[in-house]
Write a protein that holds these residues in place. Structure first.
Motif: not given
Length: 156
Positions: A86, A89, A93, A99-104, A106-107
């Motif tokens: 988090a 991210t 950002n 802007s990207v998500s936490e999942h992106t 993490q991956r």
């Protein structure tokens, strides 16, 4: 099911030359290692357009974090390795990129080989433990291999 990969330029050239020489569609497909429909479509494209190149660049959705973004993310991780996804991210950002998500994030970190690991907890030796360890080593320093084997086999 996804689309098959495009044939490279050499294989396309082989198809065109084999068909121009008079090789059958089936024999050409067997020679190149592709389907008969691929042979037909590549040869038809050569006849109609004089070119066999494919305009298809790639399949799937384009990556949100490109190579430059991956390097930036790596630098952020190296600055403070204890940050959470988090926090990373939020820092990513805050920059100029999309802007990207936490999942992106993490991956991407997993694909880069950066995964979380908790260090193993090793108890430190006390002064008493060190003394006992040294005493044991001094007692057994002159042992022969036969003595070690005898002790090892007697444990079973």
């Amino acid at each position: 099911m996804g689309k098959a990969a495009d044939l490279n330029e050499f294989d396309r050239g082989q198809i065109v030359m084999a068909r121009r020489v008079g090789t059958s569609i089936t024999e050409t497909a067997r020679l190149v290692g592709c389907s008969r429909s691929a042979v037909v479509s590549i040869h038809a494209k050569w006849i109609n357009e004089g070119d066999t190149s494919s305009r298809r660049q790639g399949v799937g959705r384009p990556r949100v974090i490109k190579e430059k973004g991956r390097r930036r993310l790596f630098r952020l991780v190296k600055q403070n390795r204890r940050q959470t996804v988090a926090q990373l991210t939020a820092q990513y950002n805050a920059g100029p990129s999309a802007s990207v998500s936490e999942h992106t994030v993490q991956r991407t970190l997993l694909n880069m080989g950066l995964c979380n690991r908790r260090p193993t907890h090793v108890f430190l030796l006390t002064k008493r433990h060190r003394q006992l360890h040294l005493q044991w080593a001094r007692e057994h320093r002159n042992w022969t291999m036969d003595e070690w084997k005898r002790v090892a086999w007697s444990d079973e």
